[in-house]
Enzyme design. Structure first.
Site, short mmCIF file in Angstrom:
data_model
loop_
_atom_site.label_atom_id
_atom_site.label_comp_id
_atom_site.label_asym_id
_atom_site.label_seq_id
_atom_site.Cartn_x
_atom_site.Cartn_y
_atom_site.Cartn_z
CG LEU A 206 -2.01 -0.92 1.52
CD1 LEU A 206 -2.61 -0.90 2.81
CD2 LEU A 206 -2.82 -0.87 0.39
CG HIS A 207 2.60 3.21 -3.00
ND1 HIS A 207 2.29 2.00 -3.66
CD2 HIS A 207 2.79 3.98 -3.87
CE1 HIS A 207 2.11 2.27 -4.97
NE2 HIS A 207 2.59 3.42 -5.25
NE ARG A 208 -2.11 3.58 -6.78
CZ ARG A 208 -1.07 4.02 -7.68
NH1 ARG A 208 -0.84 5.17 -7.71
NH2 ARG A 208 -0.52 3.16 -8.58
NE ARG A 241 3.34 8.61 -0.94
CZ ARG A 241 3.21 9.84 -1.10
NH1 ARG A 241 2.56 10.39 -0.31
NH2 ARG A 241 3.33 10.60 -2.11
CG ASP A 280 -2.04 1.02 -2.70
OD1 ASP A 280 -0.91 0.53 -3.11
OD2 ASP A 280 -2.30 2.08 -1.85
#
Ligand code: UD1
Length: 361
Positions: A206-208, A241, A280
């Protein structure tokens, strides 16, 4: 001699340029390329390890732009790439994918009179809250030669007014890299540490910003995934992030295993042997399709519809309450089997190299 700049800036670019560079070898006397790394990603695990594992030569130039806001990063890439072109010109600029470096270099190149080639052109999520969608739209609007991964992308480009001569359906260079490395995938340390078993764990990425920048949303998404996994281990290699937000949240669960970003060969070893992947990312949905691994995408849209119509991917959405029914179907063995999309055959790099000579020569 054609002077070609090949641009790479962020992690998902590196596996896309590797097969193009390899396929340009027979054309050495006709096309001279310069590999320009913008420095958008700079950590060893986000950049250096990919160059080594995929046998990509060291960049000829590193613009060392580093992190920043979208505008800061874009402007730094543009001014530094412009200076490079002023000192040492090129005829053509090849960009891949949809990251900030892709857009910034294509604008700079076009304004300096270079031809622009975009690999992975024409895909659209129609979601302008994603910086990547803006990058795709801007890049395609000024691209001279569009190299595409799918018929849907071709259609999108026709609608934009690109002529048939400028649209080249070549396939998927990311899949060239995957197929080439399938026998070299490497079991990561975490496999032994957690005593993982083939087909009995999840991989999650997950990084969005839409998923990770809002703390409560991220915590709820992770809670639902942990519940739905029914005590199967979840291996979660964490993007820098996401790591920043997770640190503040202090999430802990017995079957959730957060680790640092993995190299290419180790990450895809985990994916290949997973029960399912939760992500994602866009690129990962293409890789899971080719490896026939079920993929649950935590997004409301995708720019890669063939991973759903033909592949193993399904759009779950970003509402945490949507996750449970998909997980149930997965555990009941009701997931679809995938097919490999046309031209995702490992030969895209070669098609691109041949076309570059034809179009630019
Ligand atoms: C970028 C791409 C995204 C891609 C992702 C894959 C854009 C708009 N987005 O997002 O499409 O899926 O890469 O990884 O280009 N950071 C590090 N080390 C690094 C690089 C970044 O710690 O080597 C941290 C920095 O704190 C930075 C943050 O990650 O502020 C975000 O990096 P950035 O390059 O802005 O975008 P990504 O989220 O990585």
């Amino acid at each position: 001699m054609i002077r070609l700049d090949i641009i790479a800036g962020a992690r998902p670019n590196f596996m896309k340029i590797a097969p193009i560079i390899e396929a340009l070898k027979p054309y050495e006397g006709k096309i001279k390329y310069r590999l320009v790394h913008t420095g958008q990603h700079y950590d060893e695990k986000m950049s250096g390890s990919f160059f080594r594992e995929l046998g990509i030569p060291s960049p000829d130039v590193n613009l060392e732009v580093g992190s920043g806001t979208q505008a800061e990063q874009t402007s730094r890439i543009m001014t530094r790439y412009e200076s490079l072109l002023m000192q040492s010109p090129a005829d053509c600029c090849l960009v891949v994918g949809d990251v900030t470096s892709t857009m910034a270099c294509s604008i700079t190149a076009k304004k300096m009179g270079l031809k622009v080639v975009h690999v992975e052109a024409g895909i659209r999520s129609r979601d302008l809250s994603m910086p990547e969608e803006i990058n795709r739209m801007v890049t395609d609007a000024i691209t001279d030669y569009c190299f595409t991964t799918s018929e849907v992308a071709n259609e999108n480009l026709r609608e934009l007014g690109h002529g048939e001569d400028n649209i080249c359906f070549v396939g998927n260079t990311m899949i060239d890299t995957l197929l080439k490395n399938m026998d070299r995938l490497k079991r990561p340390q975490v496999w032994d540490d957690l005593s993982l078993k083939e087909g009995h764990y999840f991989v999650m990425t997950l990084h969005r910003p839409a998923n990770v920048d809002e703390e409560r949303k991220l915590a709820e998404l992770i809670d639902e995934v942990v519940l739905g996994a029914r005590s199967l281990p979840i291996v979660f290699p964490v993007h820098p992030r996401t790591a920043k937000v997770l640190k503040k949240l202090g999430i802990q669960s017995e079957n959730l295993h957060m680790i640092g970003p993995l190299g290419y060969l180790e990450f895809n070893y985990l994916v290949k042997n997973a029960f399912a992947v939760i992500t994602d990312s866009g690129g990962i949905t293409e890789e899971t399709t080719v490896m026939n691994v079920p993929c649950l995408t935590l997004r409301d849209n995708t720019e890669r519809p063939e991973t759903i119509t033909l592949g193993t991917n399904e759009l779950v959405g970003t509402d945490p309450s949507e996750i449970a029914p998909f997980m149930k179907r997965l555990h009941e063995g009701q997931w679809k089997k995938g097919q490999i999309p046309p031209l995702w055959d490992g030969k895209t790099g070669q098609r691109i190299a041949k076309l570059l000579l034809e179009k630019l020569g």
